[in-house]
Design a protein around this motif. Structure first.
Motif, mmCIF file in Angstrom:
data_model
loop_
_atom_site.group_PDB
_atom_site.id
_atom_site.type_symbol
_atom_site.label_atom_id
_atom_site.label_comp_id
_atom_site.label_asym_id
_atom_site.label_seq_id
_atom_site.Cartn_x
_atom_site.Cartn_y
_atom_site.Cartn_z
ATOM 1 N N ARG A 1 0.850 -1.188 0.000
ATOM 2 C CA ARG A 1 0.000 0.000 0.000
ATOM 3 C C ARG A 1 0.886 1.237 0.000
ATOM 4 O O ARG A 1 2.021 1.211 0.490
ATOM 5 N N VAL A 2 0.351 2.347 -0.541
ATOM 6 C CA VAL A 2 1.067 3.619 -0.524
ATOM 7 C C VAL A 2 1.043 4.163 0.902
ATOM 8 O O VAL A 2 -0.023 4.275 1.510
ATOM 9 N N ALA A 3 2.218 4.490 1.446
ATOM 10 C CA ALA A 3 2.311 4.998 2.810
ATOM 11 C C ALA A 3 1.628 6.367 2.922
ATOM 12 O O ALA A 3 1.494 7.092 1.933
ATOM 13 N N ARG A 4 1.208 6.709 4.134
ATOM 14 C CA ARG A 4 0.447 7.938 4.351
ATOM 15 C C ARG A 4 1.251 9.195 4.029
ATOM 16 O O ARG A 4 0.728 10.134 3.438
ATOM 17 N N VAL A 5 2.534 9.223 4.406
ATOM 18 C CA VAL A 5 3.341 10.434 4.210
ATOM 19 C C VAL A 5 3.511 10.783 2.730
ATOM 20 O O VAL A 5 3.239 11.914 2.319
ATOM 21 N N PRO A 6 3.969 9.858 1.872
ATOM 22 C CA PRO A 6 4.069 10.219 0.448
ATOM 23 C C PRO A 6 2.716 10.507 -0.184
ATOM 24 O O PRO A 6 2.621 11.322 -1.108
ATOM 25 N N TYR A 7 1.649 9.877 0.310
ATOM 26 C CA TYR A 7 0.322 10.146 -0.239
ATOM 27 C C TYR A 7 -0.108 11.586 0.055
ATOM 28 O O TYR A 7 -0.640 12.277 -0.823
ATOM 29 N N ILE A 8 0.131 12.048 1.281
ATOM 30 C CA ILE A 8 -0.218 13.432 1.625
ATOM 31 C C ILE A 8 0.660 14.404 0.844
ATOM 32 O O ILE A 8 0.193 15.458 0.388
ATOM 33 N N GLY A 9 1.931 14.057 0.640
ATOM 34 C CA GLY A 9 2.797 14.893 -0.186
ATOM 35 C C GLY A 9 2.288 14.995 -1.610
ATOM 36 O O GLY A 9 2.328 16.074 -2.231
ATOM 37 N N ALA A 10 1.789 13.883 -2.152
ATOM 38 C CA ALA A 10 1.215 13.895 -3.500
ATOM 39 C C ALA A 10 -0.027 14.770 -3.564
ATOM 40 O O ALA A 10 -0.269 15.465 -4.556
ATOM 41 N N GLN A 11 -0.833 14.755 -2.496
ATOM 42 C CA GLN A 11 -1.997 15.636 -2.433
ATOM 43 C C GLN A 11 -1.575 17.098 -2.523
ATOM 44 O O GLN A 11 -2.184 17.889 -3.253
ATOM 45 N N ALA A 12 -0.543 17.469 -1.773
ATOM 46 C CA ALA A 12 -0.073 18.856 -1.767
ATOM 47 C C ALA A 12 0.429 19.265 -3.151
ATOM 48 O O ALA A 12 0.139 20.373 -3.635
ATOM 49 N N LEU A 13 1.180 18.396 -3.809
ATOM 50 C CA LEU A 13 1.673 18.704 -5.153
ATOM 51 C C LEU A 13 0.522 18.820 -6.146
ATOM 52 O O LEU A 13 0.563 19.653 -7.065
ATOM 53 N N MET A 14 -0.510 17.989 -5.972
ATOM 54 C CA MET A 14 -1.688 18.078 -6.836
ATOM 55 C C MET A 14 -2.363 19.443 -6.670
ATOM 56 O O MET A 14 -2.787 20.067 -7.649
ATOM 57 N N GLY A 15 -2.467 19.915 -5.427
ATOM 58 C CA GLY A 15 -3.061 21.220 -5.182
ATOM 59 C C GLY A 15 -2.269 22.333 -5.838
ATOM 60 O O GLY A 15 -2.840 23.261 -6.435
ATOM 61 N N LEU A 16 -0.931 22.267 -5.761
ATOM 62 C CA LEU A 16 -0.092 23.284 -6.399
ATOM 63 C C LEU A 16 -0.186 23.212 -7.919
ATOM 64 O O LEU A 16 -0.136 24.245 -8.604
ATOM 65 N N PHE A 17 -0.320 22.011 -8.444
ATOM 66 C CA PHE A 17 -0.461 21.863 -9.900
ATOM 67 C C PHE A 17 -1.724 22.567 -10.402
ATOM 68 O O PHE A 17 -1.696 23.275 -11.417
ATOM 69 N N ALA B 1 1.621 20.175 3.248
ATOM 70 C CA ALA B 1 1.403 18.778 3.626
ATOM 71 C C ALA B 1 1.423 18.623 5.144
ATOM 72 O O ALA B 1 0.561 17.939 5.720
ATOM 73 N N ILE B 2 2.385 19.277 5.797
ATOM 74 C CA ILE B 2 2.495 19.164 7.259
ATOM 75 C C ILE B 2 1.297 19.806 7.949
ATOM 76 O O ILE B 2 0.669 19.212 8.833
ATOM 77 N N VAL B 3 0.960 21.039 7.528
ATOM 78 C CA VAL B 3 -0.170 21.749 8.146
ATOM 79 C C VAL B 3 -1.476 21.030 7.837
ATOM 80 O O VAL B 3 -2.344 20.870 8.708
ATOM 81 N N GLY B 4 -1.633 20.591 6.590
ATOM 82 C CA GLY B 4 -2.856 19.900 6.195
ATOM 83 C C GLY B 4 -3.059 18.618 6.971
ATOM 84 O O GLY B 4 -4.183 18.298 7.388
ATOM 85 N N ARG B 5 -1.966 17.884 7.210
ATOM 86 C CA ARG B 5 -2.071 16.640 7.983
ATOM 87 C C ARG B 5 -2.388 16.947 9.447
ATOM 88 O O ARG B 5 -3.166 16.230 10.084
ATOM 89 N N ALA B 6 -1.814 18.042 9.965
ATOM 90 C CA ALA B 6 -2.024 18.389 11.370
ATOM 91 C C ALA B 6 -3.470 18.807 11.642
ATOM 92 O O ALA B 6 -3.987 18.602 12.739
ATOM 93 N N THR B 7 -4.128 19.390 10.624
ATOM 94 C CA THR B 7 -5.510 19.834 10.826
ATOM 95 C C THR B 7 -6.497 18.681 10.822
ATOM 96 O O THR B 7 -7.634 18.828 11.272
#
Length: 361
Positions: free
Chosen positions: A59-75, A205-211
């Motif tokens: 399975r895709v680990a949580r940390v790289p998945y959240i990082g991918a979410q952040a990059l998707m938002g910037l894209f 990614a860090i702030v988004g995960r913390a919320t």
């Protein structure tokens, strides 16, 4: 040559990841040769489906998945330009009217899919909404819908809409078709903007995960990236190779969760999904005709602007033909942003009124 195993759960994780990478590259290459939009997402997702159905345990680990979410938002944020805002300011009543008409129509179709019991819970709602398909899949999963079925509905519609839009563009523009662009996977880039982009993605990614807010990393990156980009404070630098990795992570996260039961359910619902897609495309075409009749907008611009496909595929087609690109992207972007804002509460409202949770368990 690597033998194809009957079941993947017996293989070591390293071997499973290797098979996943090889299948992803092969599927993405085939889809790209066929000029299918979002091949770098669909290829890894298809590979994930194959391995998931065969019992893979990776399975895709949580940390790289959240990082991918952040990059998707910037894209997505990088696509919001001053010309889009200018076009919106000039035609905002028409744009909002068309946008809300499409959202209402897609919501009604999603409601009908739930009534037909074609899809469980709010899955049919998220799967029916037009927008950036990858973002819809992320948000659907974060808000409790079945991301696997949402991905099936979203990308089936994207494939249909993109193919039809290409045919329409060829017919109306009297061209030889939409050219297949050469992709520079490792372009020369400015290291400073790239470093700033990675830092911004990391912070989001860090702030988004913390919320602990669903899709918080992607939404925060979208808002912050758009504001900083429009203000000229940040130039978002996202090379193709990095976005390929991002799409692969998102595709694997969806595909690896497929099981034989969920795949069978998707194919049983296929006739109703086809009907839903056809009705939404027809409704959007009627809106395009109204735009041409009332505002004098050329037919191809109106059709691409109202097209219920993904923003990326519509942008490629629009940029390859003689249309009003700012108007097309203004309508596509505003529709996506509105769905991002109203999607979660609207999905909950529909679920509550239909008592979906009680009906589907």
């Amino acid at each position: 040559m690597i033998p194809f195993p009957r079941r993947f759960e017996t293989l070591p994780h390293a071997r499973q990841w290797l098979m996943l990478a090889l299948f992803s590259a092969a599927f993405a290459a085939l889809l790209d040769l066929a000029s299918i939009p979002a091949a770098v997402f669909l290829g890894p997702m298809a590979a994930g489906v194959v391995l998931g159905v065969k019992g893979a345990t990776i399975r895709v680990a949580r940390v790289p998945y959240i990082g991918a979410q952040a990059l998707m938002g910037l894209f997505i944020a990088s696509a919001i330009t001053p010309s889009i805002l200018q076009s919106f300011a000039k035609e905002w009543p028409i744009i909002l009217g068309v946008v809300f008409s499409i959202i209402v129509a897609s919501s009604l179709l999603g409601w009908a899919m739930s009534r037909w019991r074609a899809m469980p819970g709010t899955t049919s709602i998220w799967g029916s909404w037009p927008g950036a398909a990858g973002a819809m899949v992320i948000m659907a999963g974060e808000f409790g819908a079945d991301a696997r079925l949402v991905a099936f509905m979203q990308y089936f519609r994207v494939a249909c809409v993109a193919s039809l839009a290409s045919v329409v563009a060829t017919f109306w523009a009297h061209s030889t078709g939409v050219p297949h662009p050469d992709i520079a996977w490792f372009p020369a880039m400015d290291e400073r903007p790239f470093a700033v982009t990675l830092m911004l993605a990391g912070i989001c990614a860090i702030v988004g995960r913390a919320t602990h807010f669903p899709s918080g990393a992607m939404l925060l990156a979208l808002v912050a990236g758009s504001a900083l980009n429009l203000a000229g404070l940040v130039h978002i630098e996202l090379p193709k190779w990095l976005m390929a990795v991002t799409y692969a992570l998102l595709g694997w996260n969806v595909g690896l969760c497929f099981t034989p039961d969920i795949l069978a359910h998707a194919f049983r619902a296929l006739p109703k999904i086809v009907l839903s897609v056809a009705l939404l495309i027809a409704f959007s075409a009627v809106l395009a005709w109204l735009l041409t009749e009332t505002l004098g907008i050329d037919a191809l611009t109106a059709y691409l602007a109202t097209s219920p496909g993904g923003m990326d595929s519509v942008a490629i087609i629009a940029a390859s033909t003689n249309v009003d690109v700012p108007f097309v992207m203004a309508l596509q972007t505003i529709r996506f942003l509105i769905i991002i804002m109203i999607g979660p509460p609207l999905a909950r409202l529909v679920a509550r009124h239909m008592e979906v949770s009680g009906r589907y368990g």
